[in-house]
Design a protein around this motif. Sequence first.
Motif, PDB file in Angstrom:
ATOM      1  N   GLY A 141       7.145   5.303   0.919  1.00  0.00           N
ATOM      2  CA  GLY A 141       5.858   5.488   0.247  1.00  0.00           C
ATOM      3  C   GLY A 141       5.871   5.124  -1.217  1.00  0.00           C
ATOM      4  N   HIS A 142       6.966   4.520  -1.705  1.00  0.00           N
ATOM      5  CA  HIS A 142       6.989   4.108  -3.112  1.00  0.00           C
ATOM      6  C   HIS A 142       6.204   2.823  -3.285  1.00  0.00           C
ATOM      7  CE1 HIS A 142      10.302   1.130  -2.341  1.00  0.00           C
ATOM      8  NE2 HIS A 142       9.799   0.554  -3.435  1.00  0.00           N
ATOM      9  N   ILE A 186      -6.552  -4.320  -6.976  1.00  0.00           N
ATOM     10  CA  ILE A 186      -5.174  -4.031  -6.586  1.00  0.00           C
ATOM     11  C   ILE A 186      -5.030  -4.408  -5.116  1.00  0.00           C
ATOM     12  CG2 ILE A 186      -3.411  -2.252  -6.404  1.00  0.00           C
ATOM     13  CD1 ILE A 186      -5.504  -0.680  -8.401  1.00  0.00           C
ATOM     14  N   VAL A 187      -4.106  -5.309  -4.834  1.00  0.00           N
ATOM     15  CA  VAL A 187      -3.929  -5.809  -3.473  1.00  0.00           C
ATOM     16  C   VAL A 187      -2.594  -5.327  -2.924  1.00  0.00           C
ATOM     17  CG1 VAL A 187      -3.771  -7.854  -2.006  1.00  0.00           C
ATOM     18  CG2 VAL A 187      -5.319  -7.864  -3.983  1.00  0.00           C
ATOM     19  N   PHE A 188      -2.652  -4.502  -1.885  1.00  0.00           N
ATOM     20  CA  PHE A 188      -1.449  -4.056  -1.184  1.00  0.00           C
ATOM     21  C   PHE A 188      -1.129  -5.037  -0.064  1.00  0.00           C
ATOM     22  CE2 PHE A 188      -1.761   0.261  -2.963  1.00  0.00           C
ATOM     23  CZ  PHE A 188      -0.421   0.618  -3.027  1.00  0.00           C
ATOM     24  N   LEU A 189       0.124  -5.463  -0.005  1.00  0.00           N
ATOM     25  CA  LEU A 189       0.608  -6.296   1.092  1.00  0.00           C
ATOM     26  C   LEU A 189       1.635  -5.470   1.858  1.00  0.00           C
ATOM     27  CD1 LEU A 189       1.308  -9.577  -0.956  1.00  0.00           C
ATOM     28  CD2 LEU A 189      -0.798  -8.969   0.280  1.00  0.00           C
ATOM     29  N   VAL A 190       1.277  -5.027   3.062  1.00  0.00           N
ATOM     30  CA  VAL A 190       2.146  -4.108   3.809  1.00  0.00           C
ATOM     31  C   VAL A 190       2.281  -4.601   5.251  1.00  0.00           C
ATOM     32  CG1 VAL A 190       2.557  -1.723   4.499  1.00  0.00           C
ATOM     33  CG2 VAL A 190       1.327  -2.191   2.372  1.00  0.00           C
ATOM     34  N   VAL A 199       1.623   4.490   6.070  1.00  0.00           N
ATOM     35  CA  VAL A 199       0.280   3.892   6.001  1.00  0.00           C
ATOM     36  C   VAL A 199      -0.751   4.845   6.579  1.00  0.00           C
ATOM     37  CG1 VAL A 199      -1.206   2.081   6.965  1.00  0.00           C
ATOM     38  CG2 VAL A 199       0.996   1.470   5.964  1.00  0.00           C
ATOM     39  N   ASP A 200      -0.430   5.425   7.718  1.00  0.00           N
ATOM     40  CA  ASP A 200      -1.338   6.373   8.373  1.00  0.00           C
ATOM     41  C   ASP A 200      -1.601   7.592   7.485  1.00  0.00           C
ATOM     42  OD1 ASP A 200      -2.826   7.643  10.483  1.00  0.00           O
ATOM     43  OD2 ASP A 200      -1.026   8.789  10.975  1.00  0.00           O
ATOM     44  N   VAL A 201      -0.539   8.168   6.933  1.00  0.00           N
ATOM     45  CA  VAL A 201      -0.678   9.361   6.089  1.00  0.00           C
ATOM     46  C   VAL A 201      -1.497   9.058   4.837  1.00  0.00           C
ATOM     47  CG1 VAL A 201       0.585  11.007   4.642  1.00  0.00           C
ATOM     48  CG2 VAL A 201       1.432  10.453   6.928  1.00  0.00           C
ATOM     49  N   ILE A 202      -1.191   7.922   4.188  1.00  0.00           N
ATOM     50  CA  ILE A 202      -1.847   7.598   2.923  1.00  0.00           C
ATOM     51  C   ILE A 202      -3.300   7.181   3.118  1.00  0.00           C
ATOM     52  CG2 ILE A 202      -1.853   5.940   1.008  1.00  0.00           C
ATOM     53  CD1 ILE A 202       1.261   6.028   1.200  1.00  0.00           C
ATOM     54  N   GLN A 228      -0.552  -6.009  12.162  1.00  0.00           N
ATOM     55  CA  GLN A 228      -0.797  -5.113  13.281  1.00  0.00           C
ATOM     56  C   GLN A 228       0.276  -4.040  13.403  1.00  0.00           C
ATOM     57  OE1 GLN A 228      -3.678  -6.024  15.121  1.00  0.00           O
ATOM     58  NE2 GLN A 228      -3.591  -3.963  15.957  1.00  0.00           N
ATOM     59  N   GLU A 229       1.517  -4.408  13.131  1.00  0.00           N
ATOM     60  CA  GLU A 229       2.613  -3.450  13.256  1.00  0.00           C
ATOM     61  C   GLU A 229       2.493  -2.296  12.270  1.00  0.00           C
ATOM     62  OE1 GLU A 229       6.279  -5.615  12.915  1.00  0.00           O
ATOM     63  OE2 GLU A 229       6.452  -5.776  15.102  1.00  0.00           O
ATOM     64  N   ALA A 230       1.955  -2.576  11.100  1.00  0.00           N
ATOM     65  CA  ALA A 230       1.879  -1.548  10.048  1.00  0.00           C
ATOM     66  C   ALA A 230       0.805  -0.485  10.334  1.00  0.00           C
ATOM     67  CB  ALA A 230       1.592  -2.188   8.699  1.00  0.00           C
ATOM     68  N   VAL A 231      -0.066  -0.755  11.300  1.00  0.00           N
ATOM     69  CA  VAL A 231      -1.088   0.236  11.640  1.00  0.00           C
ATOM     70  C   VAL A 231      -0.912   0.762  13.053  1.00  0.00           C
ATOM     71  CG1 VAL A 231      -2.815  -0.628  10.040  1.00  0.00           C
ATOM     72  CG2 VAL A 231      -2.711  -1.579  12.333  1.00  0.00           C
ATOM     73  N   ASN A 232       0.109   0.325  13.751  1.00  0.00           N
ATOM     74  CA  ASN A 232       0.385   0.815  15.092  1.00  0.00           C
ATOM     75  C   ASN A 232       1.359   1.976  14.975  1.00  0.00           C
ATOM     76  OD1 ASN A 232       0.821   1.282  17.760  1.00  0.00           O
ATOM     77  ND2 ASN A 232       1.757  -0.718  18.200  1.00  0.00           N
ATOM     78  N   ASN A 233       0.835   3.183  14.953  1.00  0.00           N
ATOM     79  CA  ASN A 233       1.667   4.356  14.698  1.00  0.00           C
ATOM     80  C   ASN A 233       2.012   5.107  15.980  1.00  0.00           C
ATOM     81  OD1 ASN A 233       3.042   5.856  12.773  1.00  0.00           O
ATOM     82  ND2 ASN A 233       1.453   7.405  12.660  1.00  0.00           N
TER      83      ASN A 233
END
Length: 235
Positions: A141-142, A186-190, A199-202, A228-233
Amino acid sequence: METKIFYSKEQLARFFGDYLTALTNQKDVVHVALSGGSTPEAIFDLLTQEYSRLVKWDRLRFFWGDERCVAPDHEESNYNMTRQHLFNHVPVPEQNVFRVKGELGPRQALSDYKQVLNKELPKENGLPFFDVVVLGMGDDGHTASIFPHEIFLWDSSEICEIGTHPESGQKRITLTGKVINNASEIVFLVTGKKKAEKVDVILNQKEGYESYPAALVNRERSIWLLDQEAVNNDR
């Protein structure tokens, strides 16, 4: 806050390429703070292949949101990664690149970068102003080089600080929250499944989300670009 979900890093990279193209068509000078990591590396590779003649590279002035205190040719240097994967392949004028001089050591590199930011950037709200700050997010989460164990650095009165990696102890120079949140956008690339839990928590502001530096970014000014992987929890 805006979120966009892509099927692949390549699709995400093309969106970012279109974004940069539009920015450089709209403005004569665009001040950008870059991020390190594997996601920007993949994006830079695609930019050099498909956007070398679309983006007006001479209108971009490049800085960094954070940098390790290493030499500019070191394998862990964010500047070196950008040079190898982007600057060596597109027409960016050398005078438009403002790196963190990590080889000077933490204290001197910090002092030098403060001077660079104050001299080379326009001011808004009395602070250095970026058109775009590009951020990544770690599995913990940093963001930039503000880690959860040093989350107090986010609210520093300084425009940049020295961050410390929690495991290696490596020193890094990082922008602080007041400069990041002062940016126009501010553009996040995750990307990647290892990021999905945070990602889900934040993004959904679940219990404990404020303990992660990435959650402290101004939601009204940020756009999250996720694969897609970053939002598949699902687990």
